[in-house]
Design a protein around this motif. Structure first.
Motif, PDB file in Angstrom:
ATOM      1  N   VAL A  71       0.838  -1.204   0.000  1.00  0.00           N
ATOM      2  CA  VAL A  71       0.000   0.000   0.000  1.00  0.00           C
ATOM      3  C   VAL A  71       0.868   1.248   0.000  1.00  0.00           C
ATOM      4  O   VAL A  71       0.644   2.190  -0.773  1.00  0.00           O
ATOM      5  N   LEU A  72       1.883   1.280   0.868  1.00  0.00           N
ATOM      6  CA  LEU A  72       2.749   2.462   0.953  1.00  0.00           C
ATOM      7  C   LEU A  72       3.595   2.622  -0.300  1.00  0.00           C
ATOM      8  O   LEU A  72       3.746   3.739  -0.806  1.00  0.00           O
ATOM      9  N   ALA A  73       4.135   1.526  -0.812  1.00  0.00           N
ATOM     10  CA  ALA A  73       4.953   1.626  -2.030  1.00  0.00           C
ATOM     11  C   ALA A  73       4.144   2.176  -3.191  1.00  0.00           C
ATOM     12  O   ALA A  73       4.616   3.051  -3.939  1.00  0.00           O
ATOM     13  N   GLU A  74       2.921   1.680  -3.346  1.00  0.00           N
ATOM     14  CA  GLU A  74       2.070   2.168  -4.431  1.00  0.00           C
ATOM     15  C   GLU A  74       1.704   3.628  -4.227  1.00  0.00           C
ATOM     16  O   GLU A  74       1.651   4.407  -5.192  1.00  0.00           O
ATOM     17  N   GLY A  75       1.486   4.031  -2.984  1.00  0.00           N
ATOM     18  CA  GLY A  75       1.174   5.429  -2.708  1.00  0.00           C
ATOM     19  C   GLY A  75       2.338   6.347  -3.023  1.00  0.00           C
ATOM     20  O   GLY A  75       2.166   7.415  -3.637  1.00  0.00           O
ATOM     21  N   ASP A 180      11.151   7.222  -3.736  1.00  0.00           N
ATOM     22  CA  ASP A 180      11.544   5.857  -4.072  1.00  0.00           C
ATOM     23  C   ASP A 180      10.703   4.865  -3.272  1.00  0.00           C
ATOM     24  O   ASP A 180      10.841   4.761  -2.048  1.00  0.00           O
ATOM     25  N   PRO A 181       9.828   4.101  -3.929  1.00  0.00           N
ATOM     26  CA  PRO A 181       8.966   3.165  -3.197  1.00  0.00           C
ATOM     27  C   PRO A 181       9.721   2.025  -2.534  1.00  0.00           C
ATOM     28  O   PRO A 181       9.180   1.346  -1.655  1.00  0.00           O
ATOM     29  N   ARG A 182      10.972   1.805  -2.911  1.00  0.00           N
ATOM     30  CA  ARG A 182      11.723   0.693  -2.327  1.00  0.00           C
ATOM     31  C   ARG A 182      12.029   0.906  -0.842  1.00  0.00           C
ATOM     32  O   ARG A 182      12.389  -0.047  -0.135  1.00  0.00           O
ATOM     33  N   VAL A 183      11.834   2.134  -0.334  1.00  0.00           N
ATOM     34  CA  VAL A 183      12.106   2.386   1.080  1.00  0.00           C
ATOM     35  C   VAL A 183      11.173   1.597   1.989  1.00  0.00           C
ATOM     36  O   VAL A 183      11.462   1.426   3.183  1.00  0.00           O
TER      37      VAL A 183
END
Length: 258
Positions: A71-75, A180-183
């Motif tokens: 959810v957070l990565a997509e956001g 960066d969604p990888r975080v």
């Protein structure tokens, strides 16, 4: 479930850069990091825009069945894409934020923390469970100590701030929502049975300081205060402590449910 929330801007003349919201599926708090010189030259939208857009995206996705990291990565990816073509999203001073989330699903309470926000869960048996990530606090305090007595705007002042920013979203440093969604791999996550939870709170670091900075109460006492007097009283006591200790104010936001 009853949900109450409160927020108070910590900087006169500047917008509140926190976001808080609740839906049936869960709670979201986004603590935007602002007050950075020349940030408007990097991103004309600003921190409040980033925190609000990210928070809204997370709330909307809580009921979709994805894991909280997903959810957070997509956001993060979605909001970054919204201003990638107009702003320098990878610049060290482009908008970023700490995030805390709770989700209620399948008889369990799931949590996620990225950055220096805090999740506190009251438990039927035992002391409250506290989810937080101390890395930013530890690193920032080290830099703040070295900044004491250094004239703002001086070359050394700018160099020390540059050192702090260089540790953001990098190995050995601290991690926040930015571009960066990888975080999300660095987020603190977990879950517990909902039946064992008596109440829950999400706090920005400007509100959690009543416990973790000023030591005016412990986490159990904080939950008791939230249950008896509400989040407005917690923030009022934070402001009192800041005034007594001579500590600069910060945006303070709390979401509490029971």
């Amino acid at each position: 479930m009853r949900v109450v929330m409160a927020t108070d801007a910590g900087h006169p003349g500047r917008a509140n850069e926190d976001f808080a919201g609740a839906v049936a599926a869960g709670l979201v708090l986004v603590d935007g990091a602002g007050g950075i010189a020349d940030a408007a030259q990097v991103c004309h939208h600003g921190v409040t825009w980033y925190a609000t857009r990210l928070g809204g995206a997370l709330l909307g996705a809580l009921s979709l069945g994805h894991g909280l990291r997903e959810v957070l990565a997509e956001g993060i990816e979605r909001i970054t894409d919204e201003h990638r073509d107009t702003c320098d999203v990878t610049h060290p001073i482009s908008p970023f934020a700490a995030v805390a989330m709770l989700r209620f699903v399948g008889g369990r309470v799931e949590h996620l923390v990225l950055g220096d926000a805090v999740v506190v869960l009251g438990r039927v048996d035992g002391e409250p469970f506290v989810a937080h990530d101390p890395r930013e606090v530890v690193i920032a305090r080290s830099v703040e100590q070295r900044l004491q007595g250094v004239p703002p705007g001086s070359d050394r002042y700018r160099r020390l701030l540059g050192e702090l920013r260089a540790q953001r979203n990098s190995p050995g440093g601290f991690w926040v929502a930015k571009d960066d969604p990888r975080v999300v791999a660095e987020a603190v996550t977990g879950s517990c049975p909902a039946a064992g939870v008596t109440g829950a709170a999400l706090l920005s670091n400007g509100a959690s300081r009543l416990v973790d900075t000023f030591g005016r109460t412990d986490w159990a006492g904080l939950l008791d205060l939230l249950g008896s007097a509400g989040p407005e009283e917690v923030i009022r006591q934070v402001r009192q402590a800041e005034a007594r200790e001579g500590v600069a104010t910060d945006d303070a936001t709390i979401v509490y449910c029971c």
